[in-house]
Design an enzyme around this catalytic site. Structure first.
Site: not given
Length: 457
Positions: A332, A391
């Site tokens: 991320h 996700d």
């Protein structure tokens, strides 16, 4: 003028596109020379400070003796730890998305009376204009639900008696309407797509005023209206965790940029939808699901860690799946130790996997979660810390809920419209300048040449 065939036109466009590529290409060394923060991020990946916000805060590191140390990620909505928020409504066996919307818009957790009144407003704002579903959604179905939602949002401008009024009261009313109708816009657009492009039965269910937003999504989507309490609770959780993530993410920053120009709410939100649609932003969970589907086909023994690790290595070397060199769901831009949203989803994903009889698949996800950082560290030769992101498990959850892939990113939009609305209101309240960062021109000056003197290429 003789009409040319499409192939002839496309041949000329291909030639022009190469000219476009030639004259649009910028020497990469110039970005370093002029200290350009590409993507508005510095060399360490930290975002350039472009504004201030009260709406949410992301913490991914601590400062110890002037040194930044990565830590477990934390996410706060108006100062409230999201993990405490989730623990609160889950322990009380309630749905939490509605009170999350209230918190993001108004800065405080609602009282029981305030929450009940707010839910009534959302129900009242949920109605679409007469004929809207038929004329706007059904008559022009789209293969892409995000595009269909954008068109619907822009069309709602025409039904508004005060579309250009940017007073706080009017914009709040518009935002509450959009928050309320987004589930209908998404589900109805999918049903139209499924009917016209997949030749399936056309099913349009009106939402139930007694149900939560999460419940109504499942209620409207499924032909028999049926869902389990656990399914609705976990979808509600996903909406809460996707509702907001700071002012700097691409779609929310788009909201600020477009709002700062003084334009109407519908244009601002349509722009945000266009940003979220991008595969680098809102479409990542689809990639996670597709990657795992490919993994389950290629890896013969899901329990064999060496075989799983070899598949992950092949991903990084562009030898598997889409050959992009990525392990989707890992890493991320902000979090390096852990993503708090992923931590929350992981807590509840086991119950859903058990209900669906997908324990074997869950074990594979956990194996990848454990092995991927090791494989990345070994194969990339650089290790700054990598963790699963939101996700990683959200795609698995949507898969277990039997939600169509076409709705994965629209579900993100259904959640994030709460954050976009809060940021639009914040931008208007603070009445800042129009957002206009600088771009340095690096093209050399050229003399104008009369048309008859220009050389043919």
């Amino acid at each position: 003028m003789a009409q040319r065939s499409n192939s002839e036109i496309m041949k000329e466009i291909r030639t022009l596109s190469e000219k476009c590529r030639t004259y649009s290409s910028i020497d990469s060394e110039l970005f370093a020379k002029y200290d350009v923060k590409r993507g508005l991020r510095d060399l360490n990946g930290k975002g350039v400070l472009a504004g201030l916000t009260e709406i949410s805060e992301i913490i991914s590191y601590t400062v110890v003796d002037m040194d930044m140390k990565p830590c477990d990620g934390k996410l706060f909505y108006h100062g409230v730890d999201v993990e405490d928020l989730v623990s609160g409504f889950m322990s009380e066996n309630r749905f939490g998305f509605e009170e999350t919307i209230y918190l993001l818009l108004f800065g405080t957790l609602p009282t029981e009376t305030e929450l009940d009144d707010f839910k009534k407003i959302l129900v009242e704002k949920r109605e679409l204009p007469n004929g809207f579903t038929r004329d706007i959604i059904m008559k022009a179905p789209s293969r892409d639900i995000m595009n269909a939602m954008s068109r619907s949002v822009l069309a709602l401008y025409s039904y508004d008696e005060q579309p250009n009024d940017t007073s706080l009261e009017n914009v709040l009313s518009q935002c509450l309407q959009l928050i309320s109708v987004f589930p209908r816009l998404a589900v109805y657009a999918y049903q139209a797509y499924n009917h016209y492009y997949n030749d399936k039965s056309l099913i349009i269910h009106a939402p139930d005023p007694e149900k939560s937003i999460a419940e109504n999504i499942l209620y409207m989507l499924r032909a028999d209206n049926q869902y389990t309490e656990l399914e609705a609770k976990i979808l509600d959780l996903a909406l809460v965790l996707h509702a907001e993530h700071g002012g700097g993410n691409n779609s929310t920053f788009t909201t600020h940029v477009v709002t700062s120009s003084g334009t109407d709410t519908y244009s601002a939100i349509a722009a945000s939808l266009g940003s979220l649609k991008g595969p680098k932003h809102g479409g990542a969970n689809i990639k996670v699901t597709e990657m795992f589907n490919d993994m389950k086909e290629k890896v013969k023994d899901w329990e064999d860690e060496a075989e799983v690790a070899n598949y992950l290595k092949a991903l990084l070397h562009r030898e598997a799946f889409d050959r992009q060199g990525l392990i989707y769901g890992m890493g991320h831009a902000v979090y390096s130790v852990s993503d708090p949203r992923a931590r929350q989803l992981k807590i509840f994903v086991e119950d859903l996997a058990k209900e669906k009889g997908l324990d074997k698949e869950l074990r594979l996800y956990k194996t990848v979660e454990r092995l991927a950082p090791e494989v990345i560290a070994r194969e990339r030769k650089i290790y700054k810390g990598v963790c699963i992101n939101v996700d990683f498990y959200s795609g698995f959850i949507y898969d277990m809920l039997n939600l169509p892939h076409e709705l994965y990113t629209p579900l993100f939009a259904i959640a994030r419209i709460a954050g976009w609305s809060a940021h639009r209101l914040e931008e208007l309240v603070n009445a800042g300048k129009i957002i206009r960062p600088a771009y340095k021109a690096v093209c050399k000056h050229k003399d104008y040449i009369p048309l008859e003197n220009r050389d043919e290429e």
